[in-house]
Design a protein around this motif. Structure first.
Motif, PDB file in Angstrom:
ATOM      1  N   GLY A 149      82.008  53.038  34.764  1.00 58.22           N
ATOM      2  CA  GLY A 149      80.984  52.424  35.073  1.00 58.22           C
ATOM      3  C   GLY A 149      80.076  54.025  35.300  1.00 58.22           C
ATOM      4  O   GLY A 149      78.996  54.017  35.115  1.00 58.22           O
ATOM      5  N   ASN A 150      80.688  54.945  36.154  1.00 62.73           N
ATOM      6  CA  ASN A 150      79.872  56.046  36.333  1.00 62.73           C
ATOM      7  C   ASN A 150      79.878  56.898  35.194  1.00 62.73           C
ATOM      8  O   ASN A 150      78.679  57.279  35.176  1.00 62.73           O
ATOM      9  CB  ASN A 150      81.127  56.902  37.271  1.00 62.73           C
ATOM     10  CG  ASN A 150      80.331  58.249  38.001  1.00 62.73           C
ATOM     11  OD1 ASN A 150      79.332  58.126  38.511  1.00 62.73           O
ATOM     12  ND2 ASN A 150      81.086  59.254  37.588  1.00 62.73           N
ATOM     13  N   MET A 151      80.711  56.793  34.080  1.00 59.38           N
ATOM     14  CA  MET A 151      80.540  57.469  32.761  1.00 59.38           C
ATOM     15  C   MET A 151      79.269  56.813  32.092  1.00 59.38           C
ATOM     16  O   MET A 151      78.473  57.792  31.428  1.00 59.38           O
ATOM     17  CB  MET A 151      81.817  57.485  32.153  1.00 59.38           C
ATOM     18  CG  MET A 151      83.019  58.205  32.953  1.00 59.38           C
ATOM     19  SD  MET A 151      84.253  58.373  31.630  1.00 59.38           S
ATOM     20  CE  MET A 151      83.755  59.394  30.335  1.00 59.38           C
ATOM     21  N   ARG A 152      79.327  55.621  32.190  1.00 57.65           N
ATOM     22  CA  ARG A 152      78.054  54.933  31.597  1.00 57.65           C
ATOM     23  C   ARG A 152      76.674  55.429  32.129  1.00 57.65           C
ATOM     24  O   ARG A 152      75.845  55.512  31.419  1.00 57.65           O
ATOM     25  CB  ARG A 152      78.319  53.580  31.693  1.00 57.65           C
ATOM     26  CG  ARG A 152      77.140  52.660  31.035  1.00 57.65           C
ATOM     27  CD  ARG A 152      77.045  53.051  29.653  1.00 57.65           C
ATOM     28  NE  ARG A 152      77.911  52.266  28.661  1.00 57.65           N
ATOM     29  CZ  ARG A 152      77.936  52.437  27.430  1.00 57.65           C
ATOM     30  NH1 ARG A 152      77.128  53.113  26.763  1.00 57.65           N
ATOM     31  NH2 ARG A 152      79.036  51.983  26.665  1.00 57.65           N
ATOM     32  N   GLN A 164      75.224  48.411  33.416  1.00 54.89           N
ATOM     33  CA  GLN A 164      73.718  48.648  33.244  1.00 54.89           C
ATOM     34  C   GLN A 164      72.790  49.397  34.654  1.00 54.89           C
ATOM     35  O   GLN A 164      72.873  48.247  35.374  1.00 54.89           O
ATOM     36  CB  GLN A 164      72.801  48.030  32.473  1.00 54.89           C
ATOM     37  CG  GLN A 164      73.260  47.894  30.998  1.00 54.89           C
ATOM     38  CD  GLN A 164      72.594  46.707  30.411  1.00 54.89           C
ATOM     39  OE1 GLN A 164      71.829  45.970  30.816  1.00 54.89           O
ATOM     40  NE2 GLN A 164      72.832  46.730  28.935  1.00 54.89           N
ATOM     41  N   GLY A 165      72.321  50.410  34.793  1.00 53.64           N
ATOM     42  CA  GLY A 165      71.463  50.479  36.177  1.00 53.64           C
ATOM     43  C   GLY A 165      72.012  51.794  36.593  1.00 53.64           C
ATOM     44  O   GLY A 165      72.250  52.848  36.052  1.00 53.64           O
ATOM     45  N   GLU A 193      74.759  49.087  40.928  1.00 54.41           N
ATOM     46  CA  GLU A 193      75.457  48.360  39.777  1.00 54.41           C
ATOM     47  C   GLU A 193      76.994  48.719  39.457  1.00 54.41           C
ATOM     48  O   GLU A 193      77.742  47.765  39.361  1.00 54.41           O
ATOM     49  CB  GLU A 193      74.622  48.557  38.453  1.00 54.41           C
ATOM     50  CG  GLU A 193      73.283  47.650  38.280  1.00 54.41           C
ATOM     51  CD  GLU A 193      72.357  48.191  39.379  1.00 54.41           C
ATOM     52  OE1 GLU A 193      72.438  49.351  39.507  1.00 54.41           O
ATOM     53  OE2 GLU A 193      71.507  47.367  39.611  1.00 54.41           O
ATOM     54  N   ILE A 194      77.215  49.981  39.757  1.00 51.57           N
ATOM     55  CA  ILE A 194      78.628  50.268  39.604  1.00 51.57           C
ATOM     56  C   ILE A 194      79.486  49.523  40.819  1.00 51.57           C
ATOM     57  O   ILE A 194      80.539  48.913  40.322  1.00 51.57           O
ATOM     58  CB  ILE A 194      78.936  51.780  39.943  1.00 51.57           C
ATOM     59  CG1 ILE A 194      77.828  52.499  38.605  1.00 51.57           C
ATOM     60  CG2 ILE A 194      80.225  52.193  39.823  1.00 51.57           C
ATOM     61  CD1 ILE A 194      78.060  54.159  38.820  1.00 51.57           C
ATOM     62  N   GLY A 195      79.004  49.481  42.060  1.00 51.12           N
ATOM     63  CA  GLY A 195      79.805  48.909  43.089  1.00 51.12           C
ATOM     64  C   GLY A 195      79.888  47.408  42.519  1.00 51.12           C
ATOM     65  O   GLY A 195      80.747  46.574  42.676  1.00 51.12           O
TER      66      GLY A 195
END
Length: 248
Positions: free
Chosen positions: A109-112, A212-213, A217-219
């Motif tokens: 998620g962090n990479m995205r 996305q966001g 949003e990662i959390g």
């Protein structure tokens, strides 16, 4: 509709992993890194949980078997089969779903969000095979190993608890371990561990890969990944038990 859409995106993600590696050394390095993260990184919590699960199983089994007509070795048989069939694969993998699953989801998620995945794709790298496949393969290799270790430590923890509390001497416990042992139970446990490993690695990878966001949003994706993984683990546990242990 979102559920159907997620299933389709999940299948497409898995399909996209099967491509020829652009650089085999890079993929191997990433695979070994994931093996270290999943295996070595989760070793401590697996050891602690397994030993105490085995110890508690011995104490609770002895508490319920109060009849003098039942031999003490029966306690060891029950602890052995309970640890092998259910506690080692299921409880260990539920814990790993929280430890490993949240890490995978948050990492991807962090990479995205930081557009690192987009940068890799612009460079012509298949990010599904480079980022997702090593995680799934490492999970399939290391999680069954952790489950086997959990079986051994769970039984040892039960033996240790019985010996320290005086409930069952170690020689009676060892005798019970050898009585009525079915090797098929180990096969069943390993079948569950491989299925659970695939769920633990692939489902969080899906949620992390499609974030996305921003940071919020990662959390949310990490939390959702762990919840969905745990639900799928319990569902798969029931299905496998019905198929592999069902009579008639």
């Amino acid at each position: 509709m979102n559920f159907i859409k997620d299933i389709g995106r999940y299948v497409m993600m898995l399909k996209g992993m099967f491509s020829k590696p652009e650089n085999g050394k890079m993929y191997w390095k990433e695979f070994m890194h994931q093996c270290s993260d999943i295996g070595i990184g989760s070793l401590g919590i697996v050891v602690i949980i397994s030993v105490f699960i085995g110890a508690v199983s011995t104490l609770q089994t002895a508490y319920q078997l109060v009849s003098p007509l039942i031999p003490l070795s029966t306690i060891a048989q029950i602890v052995r089969d309970t640890v092998i069939l259910e506690f080692a694969p299921t409880l260990t993998c539920i814990v790993l779903a929280g430890v490993v699953g949240s890490k995978i989801a948050s990492e991807l998620g962090n990479m995205r969000v930081s557009e690192q995945i987009d940068a890799l794709e612009i460079m012509g790298i298949n990010t599904k095979s480079y980022l997702v496949a090593p995680k799934i393969l490492a999970g399939l290799l290391m999680i069954p190993f952790l489950v086997v270790l959990s079986m051994a430590l769970g039984i040892w923890g039960g033996r240790l608890a019985g010996d320290l509390t005086g409930i069952i001497p170690h020689d009676a416990f060892d005798k019970g371990l050898r009585e009525g042992f079915l090797p098929y139970n180990v096969f069943f446990s390993l079948a569950k561990s491989y299925t659970f490993a695939f769920i633990i690695a692939s489902v969080p990878a899906f949620y992390g890969y499609h974030v996305q966001g921003g940071a919020l949003e990662i959390g949310k994706a990490s939390t959702k990944a762990v919840v969905v993984s745990c639900i799928l683990l319990l569902f798969a546990d029931y299905i496998l038990s019905a198929l592999l242990l069902g009579k008639g």
